[in-house]
Design a protein around this motif. Sequence first.
Motif, PDB file in Angstrom:
ATOM      1  N   ASP A 147      14.995 -33.965  47.580  1.00  0.00           N
ATOM      2  CA  ASP A 147      14.189 -33.177  48.255  1.00  0.00           C
ATOM      3  C   ASP A 147      14.735 -31.970  48.001  1.00  0.00           C
ATOM      4  O   ASP A 147      13.888 -30.779  48.024  1.00  0.00           O
ATOM      5  N   ALA A 148      16.006 -31.497  48.318  1.00  0.00           N
ATOM      6  CA  ALA A 148      16.493 -30.328  48.024  1.00  0.00           C
ATOM      7  C   ALA A 148      16.353 -29.874  46.465  1.00  0.00           C
ATOM      8  O   ALA A 148      16.127 -28.913  46.202  1.00  0.00           O
ATOM      9  N   SER A 149      16.360 -30.894  45.434  1.00  0.00           N
ATOM     10  CA  SER A 149      16.175 -30.361  44.087  1.00  0.00           C
ATOM     11  C   SER A 149      14.653 -29.934  44.008  1.00  0.00           C
ATOM     12  O   SER A 149      14.332 -29.210  43.113  1.00  0.00           O
ATOM     13  N   LEU A 150      13.840 -30.816  44.540  1.00  0.00           N
ATOM     14  CA  LEU A 150      12.440 -30.241  44.435  1.00  0.00           C
ATOM     15  C   LEU A 150      12.051 -28.913  44.870  1.00  0.00           C
ATOM     16  O   LEU A 150      11.450 -28.106  44.381  1.00  0.00           O
ATOM     17  N   ILE A 151      12.736 -28.384  46.073  1.00  0.00           N
ATOM     18  CA  ILE A 151      12.670 -27.317  46.687  1.00  0.00           C
ATOM     19  C   ILE A 151      13.462 -26.246  45.739  1.00  0.00           C
ATOM     20  O   ILE A 151      12.669 -25.119  45.710  1.00  0.00           O
ATOM     21  N   ALA A 152      14.444 -26.517  45.182  1.00  0.00           N
ATOM     22  CA  ALA A 152      15.071 -25.694  44.269  1.00  0.00           C
ATOM     23  C   ALA A 152      14.264 -25.329  43.137  1.00  0.00           C
ATOM     24  O   ALA A 152      14.112 -24.291  42.667  1.00  0.00           O
ATOM     25  N   GLY A 352      19.128 -24.693  47.070  1.00  0.00           N
ATOM     26  CA  GLY A 352      18.893 -23.911  45.837  1.00  0.00           C
ATOM     27  C   GLY A 352      18.410 -22.526  46.195  1.00  0.00           C
ATOM     28  O   GLY A 352      18.925 -21.399  45.574  1.00  0.00           O
ATOM     29  N   LEU A 353      17.994 -22.233  47.578  1.00  0.00           N
ATOM     30  CA  LEU A 353      17.885 -20.669  47.867  1.00  0.00           C
ATOM     31  C   LEU A 353      19.304 -20.053  48.064  1.00  0.00           C
ATOM     32  O   LEU A 353      19.486 -18.818  47.456  1.00  0.00           O
ATOM     33  N   ILE A 354      20.039 -20.890  48.706  1.00  0.00           N
ATOM     34  CA  ILE A 354      21.439 -20.468  48.736  1.00  0.00           C
ATOM     35  C   ILE A 354      22.153 -19.879  47.419  1.00  0.00           C
ATOM     36  O   ILE A 354      22.744 -18.994  47.123  1.00  0.00           O
ATOM     37  N   ALA A 355      21.975 -20.936  46.244  1.00  0.00           N
ATOM     38  CA  ALA A 355      22.492 -20.538  44.990  1.00  0.00           C
ATOM     39  C   ALA A 355      21.714 -19.338  44.312  1.00  0.00           C
ATOM     40  O   ALA A 355      22.500 -18.593  43.660  1.00  0.00           O
TER      41      ALA A 355
END
Length: 408
Positions: A147-152, A352-355
Amino acid sequence: MGIFVALCVVVLMRSPQLLEPDDYAYRASIVALSQGHLLLTNAQFLSLQAQLSRHGGGGILQWVHLRDGKWISQKNPGYPFLAVIFQWLHALRVAPLFYGACACAGLFYGARRWLGRWGGTIAVALYCSSGAALIFAWRATMPTFTDASLIAAGAGLLLGVLVSEDDDPRRRFLFGALAFLALDGAVFVRYTDVVELLVALVTVFLFARSSGLTKAMISGWIAIVAAFAVFDLWINHLLYGNYLKTGYASGLVTFATSAFAPNIERMPSRLIASMPMSILALAALLWIAVRTFTSRADGGGIARRDGAVASVLAVGWLAIWALYLTYTWTVDQTLGPGNPVHVIRFYLPTLGLIALLAAWFLVRLPRWIAPALLVMVFGLGLWYYVAPSNDTIVHRGPPPVERSVSST
Protein backbone atom coordinates in the motif's frame (compact mmCIF):
# COMPACT_ATOMS: atom_id res chain seq x y z
CA MET A 1 16.66 0.23 -12.45
CA GLY A 2 19.90 -0.77 -10.73
CA ILE A 3 18.70 0.71 -7.43
CA PHE A 4 15.49 -1.32 -7.48
CA VAL A 5 17.38 -4.47 -8.47
CA ALA A 6 19.64 -3.92 -5.45
CA LEU A 7 16.56 -3.75 -3.20
CA CYS A 8 15.29 -7.03 -4.68
CA VAL A 9 18.62 -8.75 -4.12
CA VAL A 10 18.87 -7.57 -0.51
CA VAL A 11 15.30 -8.65 0.20
CA LEU A 12 15.40 -12.05 -1.51
CA MET A 13 18.74 -13.06 0.03
CA ARG A 14 17.07 -13.17 3.43
CA SER A 15 14.87 -16.14 4.32
CA PRO A 16 11.20 -15.26 4.89
CA GLN A 17 9.81 -15.20 8.41
CA LEU A 18 6.40 -14.53 9.96
CA LEU A 19 6.84 -12.01 12.77
CA GLU A 20 3.34 -10.95 13.80
CA PRO A 21 -0.20 -12.30 14.09
CA ASP A 22 -1.02 -10.19 11.04
CA ASP A 23 1.39 -12.28 8.93
CA TYR A 24 -0.58 -15.41 9.76
CA ALA A 25 -3.93 -13.72 9.13
CA TYR A 26 -2.94 -12.41 5.69
CA ARG A 27 -1.21 -15.66 4.73
CA ALA A 28 -4.43 -17.57 5.42
CA SER A 29 -6.48 -15.06 3.40
CA ILE A 30 -4.13 -15.26 0.42
CA VAL A 31 -4.10 -19.06 0.41
CA ALA A 32 -7.88 -19.26 0.87
CA LEU A 33 -8.46 -16.86 -2.02
CA SER A 34 -6.04 -18.81 -4.20
CA GLN A 35 -8.32 -21.81 -3.58
CA GLY A 36 -11.38 -19.80 -4.59
CA HIS A 37 -12.73 -18.86 -1.15
CA LEU A 38 -13.53 -15.43 0.30
CA LEU A 39 -15.31 -16.96 3.30
CA LEU A 40 -14.61 -20.36 4.86
CA THR A 41 -17.02 -22.86 6.32
CA ASN A 42 -15.97 -24.41 9.61
CA ALA A 43 -14.72 -27.53 7.81
CA GLN A 44 -12.75 -25.43 5.30
CA PHE A 45 -11.29 -23.35 8.12
CA LEU A 46 -10.07 -26.40 10.02
CA SER A 47 -8.66 -27.91 6.83
CA LEU A 48 -6.78 -24.72 5.95
CA GLN A 49 -5.50 -24.38 9.51
CA ALA A 50 -4.09 -27.92 9.36
CA GLN A 51 -2.55 -27.22 5.94
CA LEU A 52 -0.83 -24.03 7.09
CA SER A 53 0.34 -25.64 10.33
CA ARG A 54 2.15 -28.25 8.27
CA HIS A 55 3.77 -25.63 6.03
CA GLY A 56 5.48 -23.00 8.14
CA GLY A 57 3.54 -23.49 11.37
CA GLY A 58 1.35 -21.00 13.19
CA GLY A 59 -1.92 -22.01 11.59
CA ILE A 60 -4.46 -19.19 11.34
CA LEU A 61 -4.60 -16.16 13.61
CA GLN A 62 -6.88 -13.10 13.81
CA TRP A 63 -9.81 -14.60 11.95
CA VAL A 64 -13.36 -14.25 13.27
CA HIS A 65 -16.35 -16.58 13.33
CA LEU A 66 -19.38 -14.96 11.74
CA ARG A 67 -22.91 -15.47 13.00
CA ASP A 68 -23.79 -17.60 10.00
CA GLY A 69 -21.02 -20.04 10.94
CA LYS A 70 -18.42 -18.95 8.38
CA TRP A 71 -14.93 -17.60 9.03
CA ILE A 72 -13.21 -14.48 7.73
CA SER A 73 -10.06 -12.54 8.52
CA GLN A 74 -10.22 -9.39 10.59
CA LYS A 75 -7.99 -7.68 8.06
CA ASN A 76 -8.97 -5.59 5.07
CA PRO A 77 -9.69 -7.91 2.12
CA GLY A 78 -7.73 -5.86 -0.42
CA TYR A 79 -4.19 -7.23 -0.17
CA PRO A 80 -5.12 -10.88 -0.85
CA PHE A 81 -6.70 -9.78 -4.15
CA LEU A 82 -3.47 -8.00 -5.12
CA ALA A 83 -1.26 -10.90 -4.02
CA VAL A 84 -3.24 -13.95 -5.13
CA ILE A 85 -1.81 -14.08 -8.66
CA PHE A 86 1.66 -14.39 -7.17
CA GLN A 87 0.42 -17.18 -4.89
CA TRP A 88 -0.85 -19.02 -7.98
CA LEU A 89 2.59 -18.59 -9.53
CA HIS A 90 4.26 -19.86 -6.33
CA ALA A 91 6.09 -16.53 -6.15
CA LEU A 92 4.42 -14.71 -3.27
CA ARG A 93 7.68 -13.01 -2.30
CA VAL A 94 7.58 -11.18 -5.62
CA ALA A 95 4.23 -9.52 -4.80
CA PRO A 96 5.53 -6.55 -2.74
CA LEU A 97 8.50 -6.21 -5.11
CA PHE A 98 6.18 -5.90 -8.11
CA TYR A 99 4.27 -3.07 -6.47
CA GLY A 100 7.59 -1.58 -5.38
CA ALA A 101 8.58 -1.47 -9.05
CA CYS A 102 5.36 0.45 -9.75
CA ALA A 103 6.32 2.90 -6.99
CA CYS A 104 9.77 3.42 -8.46
CA ALA A 105 8.32 4.07 -11.91
CA GLY A 106 5.82 6.61 -10.57
CA LEU A 107 8.37 8.36 -8.37
CA PHE A 108 10.90 8.52 -11.19
CA TYR A 109 8.39 10.08 -13.57
CA GLY A 110 7.06 12.63 -11.09
CA ALA A 111 10.38 13.64 -9.54
CA ARG A 112 12.10 13.94 -12.93
CA ARG A 113 9.33 16.21 -14.19
CA TRP A 114 9.43 18.28 -11.03
CA LEU A 115 13.14 18.33 -10.14
CA GLY A 116 14.96 17.70 -13.39
CA ARG A 117 17.43 15.12 -14.62
CA TRP A 118 18.60 13.59 -11.34
CA GLY A 119 15.42 14.12 -9.35
CA GLY A 120 13.84 10.83 -10.36
CA THR A 121 16.94 8.77 -9.63
CA ILE A 122 17.40 10.33 -6.20
CA ALA A 123 13.72 9.86 -5.25
CA VAL A 124 13.88 6.18 -6.19
CA ALA A 125 17.15 5.73 -4.30
CA LEU A 126 15.67 7.25 -1.17
CA TYR A 127 12.52 5.15 -1.41
CA CYS A 128 14.40 1.89 -1.85
CA SER A 129 17.05 2.54 0.81
CA SER A 130 14.73 3.04 3.77
CA GLY A 131 15.08 0.35 6.43
CA ALA A 132 11.29 0.21 6.78
CA ALA A 133 10.93 -0.31 3.02
CA LEU A 134 13.45 -3.16 3.06
CA ILE A 135 11.79 -4.90 5.98
CA PHE A 136 8.28 -4.82 4.57
CA ALA A 137 9.38 -5.64 1.04
CA TRP A 138 10.89 -8.75 2.66
CA ARG A 139 7.66 -9.64 4.50
CA ALA A 140 5.46 -10.76 1.61
CA THR A 141 2.55 -11.82 3.82
CA MET A 142 2.15 -8.23 5.03
CA PRO A 143 0.44 -5.54 2.91
CA THR A 144 2.52 -2.67 4.29
CA PHE A 145 5.04 -2.20 1.48
CA THR A 146 2.35 -2.76 -1.14
CA ASP A 147 0.00 0.00 0.00
CA ALA A 148 2.96 2.34 0.56
CA SER A 149 4.13 1.57 -2.98
CA LEU A 150 0.69 2.16 -4.47
CA ILE A 151 0.55 5.57 -2.79
CA ALA A 152 4.08 6.37 -3.96
CA ALA A 153 3.18 5.36 -7.53
CA GLY A 154 -0.01 7.42 -7.46
CA ALA A 155 1.66 10.46 -5.93
CA GLY A 156 4.55 10.38 -8.41
CA LEU A 157 2.31 9.98 -11.46
CA LEU A 158 -0.10 12.70 -10.36
CA LEU A 159 2.77 15.07 -9.58
CA GLY A 160 4.19 14.50 -13.06
CA VAL A 161 0.79 15.16 -14.62
CA LEU A 162 0.25 18.40 -12.69
CA VAL A 163 3.65 19.92 -13.50
CA SER A 164 3.60 18.90 -17.20
CA GLU A 165 1.18 21.52 -18.52
CA ASP A 166 2.45 21.22 -22.11
CA ASP A 167 2.35 17.43 -22.30
CA ASP A 168 -0.05 15.54 -24.58
CA PRO A 169 -3.57 15.65 -23.00
CA ARG A 170 -4.22 11.96 -23.69
CA ARG A 171 -0.97 11.02 -21.98
CA ARG A 172 -1.82 13.22 -19.01
CA PHE A 173 -5.26 11.66 -18.70
CA LEU A 174 -3.85 8.14 -18.87
CA PHE A 175 -1.18 8.79 -16.24
CA GLY A 176 -3.73 10.54 -14.02
CA ALA A 177 -6.07 7.57 -14.37
CA LEU A 178 -3.25 5.22 -13.37
CA ALA A 179 -2.50 7.46 -10.39
CA PHE A 180 -6.05 7.27 -9.10
CA LEU A 181 -6.24 3.52 -9.72
CA ALA A 182 -3.09 3.15 -7.61
CA LEU A 183 -4.53 5.30 -4.83
CA ASP A 184 -7.80 3.34 -4.97
CA GLY A 185 -5.79 0.15 -4.63
CA ALA A 186 -4.03 1.55 -1.56
CA VAL A 187 -7.39 2.31 0.07
CA PHE A 188 -8.57 -1.22 -0.74
CA VAL A 189 -5.53 -2.53 1.15
CA ARG A 190 -5.80 -0.14 4.13
CA TYR A 191 -8.88 2.00 4.62
CA THR A 192 -7.05 4.85 6.39
CA ASP A 193 -5.22 5.47 3.10
CA VAL A 194 -8.41 7.23 2.03
CA VAL A 195 -6.69 10.30 3.48
CA GLU A 196 -4.22 10.25 0.58
CA LEU A 197 -6.98 9.72 -1.97
CA LEU A 198 -8.88 12.73 -0.62
CA VAL A 199 -5.72 14.87 -0.68
CA ALA A 200 -5.19 13.90 -4.33
CA LEU A 201 -8.78 14.80 -5.27
CA VAL A 202 -8.60 18.17 -3.52
CA THR A 203 -5.25 18.87 -5.18
CA VAL A 204 -6.68 18.22 -8.63
CA PHE A 205 -9.52 20.67 -8.01
CA LEU A 206 -7.30 23.35 -6.46
CA PHE A 207 -4.69 23.29 -9.24
CA ALA A 208 -6.88 22.37 -12.20
CA ARG A 209 -6.64 25.78 -13.85
CA SER A 210 -2.96 26.47 -13.17
CA SER A 211 -2.02 22.96 -14.35
CA GLY A 212 -4.14 23.13 -17.49
CA LEU A 213 -6.39 20.19 -16.60
CA THR A 214 -9.51 19.80 -18.72
CA LYS A 215 -13.01 18.98 -17.51
CA ALA A 216 -12.81 15.69 -19.38
CA MET A 217 -9.68 14.68 -17.45
CA ILE A 218 -11.18 15.55 -14.08
CA SER A 219 -14.51 13.89 -14.88
CA GLY A 220 -12.77 10.70 -15.95
CA TRP A 221 -10.68 10.55 -12.80
CA ILE A 222 -13.71 11.18 -10.60
CA ALA A 223 -15.56 8.38 -12.39
CA ILE A 224 -12.69 6.00 -11.56
CA VAL A 225 -12.81 6.95 -7.89
CA ALA A 226 -16.62 6.67 -7.78
CA ALA A 227 -16.57 3.21 -9.41
CA PHE A 228 -13.99 2.05 -6.89
CA ALA A 229 -16.06 3.41 -3.98
CA VAL A 230 -19.11 1.46 -5.17
CA PHE A 231 -17.01 -1.70 -5.55
CA ASP A 232 -15.46 -1.33 -2.10
CA LEU A 233 -18.84 -0.82 -0.43
CA TRP A 234 -20.21 -3.85 -2.28
CA ILE A 235 -17.31 -6.01 -1.07
CA ASN A 236 -17.95 -4.91 2.51
CA HIS A 237 -21.64 -5.75 2.18
CA LEU A 238 -20.85 -9.13 0.63
CA LEU A 239 -18.35 -10.13 3.28
CA TYR A 240 -19.66 -8.49 6.43
CA GLY A 241 -23.33 -7.85 5.73
CA ASN A 242 -22.99 -4.07 6.01
CA TYR A 243 -21.57 -1.45 3.63
CA LEU A 244 -19.52 0.16 6.41
CA LYS A 245 -18.65 -2.95 8.44
CA THR A 246 -15.19 -4.53 8.71
CA GLY A 247 -13.88 -7.73 10.22
CA TYR A 248 -12.78 -5.96 13.38
CA ALA A 249 -15.06 -6.15 16.37
CA SER A 250 -16.45 -2.83 17.57
CA GLY A 251 -13.97 -0.95 19.73
CA LEU A 252 -10.96 -3.05 18.73
CA VAL A 253 -9.38 -0.31 16.59
CA THR A 254 -9.63 3.06 18.33
CA PHE A 255 -8.20 6.55 17.92
CA ALA A 256 -8.20 9.11 20.73
CA THR A 257 -6.54 12.46 21.41
CA SER A 258 -5.31 11.06 24.74
CA ALA A 259 -2.91 8.81 22.81
CA PHE A 260 -1.20 11.76 21.11
CA ALA A 261 1.11 12.79 23.95
CA PRO A 262 2.57 9.31 24.70
CA ASN A 263 2.89 8.56 20.98
CA ILE A 264 4.66 11.83 20.22
CA GLU A 265 7.04 11.05 23.09
CA ARG A 266 7.96 7.55 21.90
CA MET A 267 7.46 7.39 18.14
CA PRO A 268 9.89 9.97 16.65
CA SER A 269 13.03 7.98 17.48
CA ARG A 270 11.56 4.85 15.88
CA LEU A 271 10.42 6.71 12.80
CA ILE A 272 13.77 8.43 12.28
CA ALA A 273 15.63 5.14 12.74
CA SER A 274 13.46 3.37 10.15
CA MET A 275 13.02 6.35 7.80
CA PRO A 276 16.05 8.66 8.30
CA MET A 277 15.25 10.58 5.11
CA SER A 278 12.41 12.17 7.12
CA ILE A 279 15.03 14.60 8.46
CA LEU A 280 15.94 15.58 4.89
CA ALA A 281 12.26 16.01 4.04
CA LEU A 282 11.73 18.31 7.03
CA ALA A 283 14.78 20.33 5.98
CA ALA A 284 13.29 20.58 2.49
CA LEU A 285 9.99 21.91 3.85
CA LEU A 286 11.80 24.58 5.84
CA TRP A 287 13.98 25.59 2.88
CA ILE A 288 11.01 25.67 0.50
CA ALA A 289 8.98 27.76 2.92
CA VAL A 290 11.78 30.34 3.19
CA ARG A 291 12.24 30.47 -0.61
CA THR A 292 8.50 30.79 -1.19
CA PHE A 293 7.99 33.68 1.20
CA THR A 294 11.14 35.53 0.15
CA SER A 295 10.78 35.09 -3.62
CA ARG A 296 10.12 38.17 -5.73
CA ALA A 297 6.67 38.47 -7.20
CA ASP A 298 8.10 38.92 -10.71
CA GLY A 299 10.69 36.16 -10.60
CA GLY A 300 9.59 33.54 -8.11
CA GLY A 301 7.49 31.30 -10.29
CA ILE A 302 9.60 28.21 -9.66
CA ALA A 303 9.77 28.91 -5.93
CA ARG A 304 6.01 29.29 -5.73
CA ARG A 305 5.47 26.09 -7.71
CA ASP A 306 7.82 24.25 -5.36
CA GLY A 307 5.90 25.72 -2.45
CA ALA A 308 2.60 24.47 -3.83
CA VAL A 309 3.95 20.96 -4.50
CA ALA A 310 5.62 20.78 -1.09
CA SER A 311 2.43 21.91 0.63
CA VAL A 312 0.44 19.06 -0.92
CA LEU A 313 3.13 16.49 -0.11
CA ALA A 314 3.38 17.78 3.46
CA VAL A 315 -0.39 17.59 3.98
CA GLY A 316 -0.47 14.00 2.72
CA TRP A 317 2.51 13.06 4.88
CA LEU A 318 1.57 14.78 8.12
CA ALA A 319 -2.14 13.87 7.92
CA ILE A 320 -1.38 10.13 8.09
CA TRP A 321 1.24 10.58 10.80
CA ALA A 322 -1.07 12.80 12.85
CA LEU A 323 -3.86 10.24 12.51
CA TYR A 324 -1.72 7.39 13.81
CA LEU A 325 -0.26 9.51 16.59
CA THR A 326 -3.77 9.24 18.04
CA TYR A 327 -3.87 5.44 17.63
CA THR A 328 -4.35 3.96 21.11
CA TRP A 329 -2.88 0.51 20.34
CA THR A 330 0.61 1.85 19.67
CA VAL A 331 0.75 3.46 23.11
CA ASP A 332 0.82 0.04 24.80
CA GLN A 333 3.15 -1.44 22.18
CA THR A 334 5.85 1.21 22.70
CA LEU A 335 6.12 0.70 26.47
CA GLY A 336 8.67 -2.12 26.23
CA PRO A 337 11.88 -2.78 24.30
CA GLY A 338 10.26 -5.20 21.84
CA ASN A 339 10.27 -5.22 18.06
CA PRO A 340 9.57 -1.72 16.68
CA VAL A 341 8.49 -3.05 13.29
CA HIS A 342 4.87 -3.62 14.23
CA VAL A 343 4.60 -0.03 15.46
CA ILE A 344 6.19 1.96 12.63
CA ARG A 345 4.35 0.12 9.86
CA PHE A 346 1.29 2.32 10.25
CA TYR A 347 3.36 5.34 9.23
CA LEU A 348 4.90 3.74 6.14
CA PRO A 349 2.21 4.75 3.57
CA THR A 350 3.76 8.22 3.36
CA LEU A 351 7.20 6.91 2.39
CA GLY A 352 6.90 8.02 -1.24
CA LEU A 353 5.84 11.55 -0.25
CA ILE A 354 8.81 11.81 2.10
CA ALA A 355 11.15 10.57 -0.64
CA LEU A 356 9.93 13.27 -3.04
CA LEU A 357 10.53 16.03 -0.50
CA ALA A 358 13.93 14.66 0.48
CA ALA A 359 14.87 14.43 -3.22
CA TRP A 360 14.12 18.15 -3.63
CA PHE A 361 16.58 18.84 -0.82
CA LEU A 362 19.35 16.65 -2.22
CA VAL A 363 19.22 17.96 -5.79
CA ARG A 364 20.00 21.43 -4.47
CA LEU A 365 23.10 20.41 -2.54
CA PRO A 366 26.62 20.38 -4.00
CA ARG A 367 27.17 17.28 -6.12
CA TRP A 368 29.61 15.68 -3.70
CA ILE A 369 27.30 16.07 -0.70
CA ALA A 370 24.18 14.44 -2.15
CA PRO A 371 25.87 11.06 -2.93
CA ALA A 372 27.47 11.05 0.52
CA LEU A 373 24.08 11.56 2.19
CA LEU A 374 22.52 8.84 0.00
CA VAL A 375 25.25 6.40 1.05
CA MET A 376 24.65 7.33 4.68
CA VAL A 377 20.88 6.84 4.36
CA PHE A 378 21.39 3.50 2.63
CA GLY A 379 23.81 2.38 5.35
CA LEU A 380 21.34 3.27 8.09
CA GLY A 381 18.56 1.49 6.21
CA LEU A 382 20.64 -1.66 5.81
CA TRP A 383 21.59 -1.59 9.47
CA TYR A 384 17.95 -1.28 10.52
CA TYR A 385 17.02 -4.11 8.15
CA VAL A 386 19.53 -6.61 9.53
CA ALA A 387 19.33 -5.54 13.19
CA PRO A 388 18.72 -8.56 15.45
CA SER A 389 15.69 -6.91 17.06
CA ASN A 390 13.84 -7.23 13.77
CA ASP A 391 13.93 -11.02 14.12
CA THR A 392 12.07 -10.94 17.43
CA ILE A 393 8.80 -12.82 17.20
CA VAL A 394 5.96 -10.66 18.42
CA HIS A 395 3.54 -12.37 20.81
CA ARG A 396 0.86 -13.96 18.69
CA GLY A 397 -1.94 -13.81 21.20
CA PRO A 398 -4.78 -16.29 21.74
CA PRO A 399 -6.28 -18.46 19.00
CA PRO A 400 -9.21 -17.11 17.00
CA VAL A 401 -12.49 -16.95 18.86
CA GLU A 402 -16.09 -16.47 17.89
CA ARG A 403 -17.16 -12.84 17.60
CA SER A 404 -20.51 -11.21 17.04
CA VAL A 405 -19.79 -9.99 13.51
CA SER A 406 -22.88 -10.12 11.35
CA SER A 407 -22.98 -11.50 7.83
CA THR A 408 -25.71 -12.22 5.35
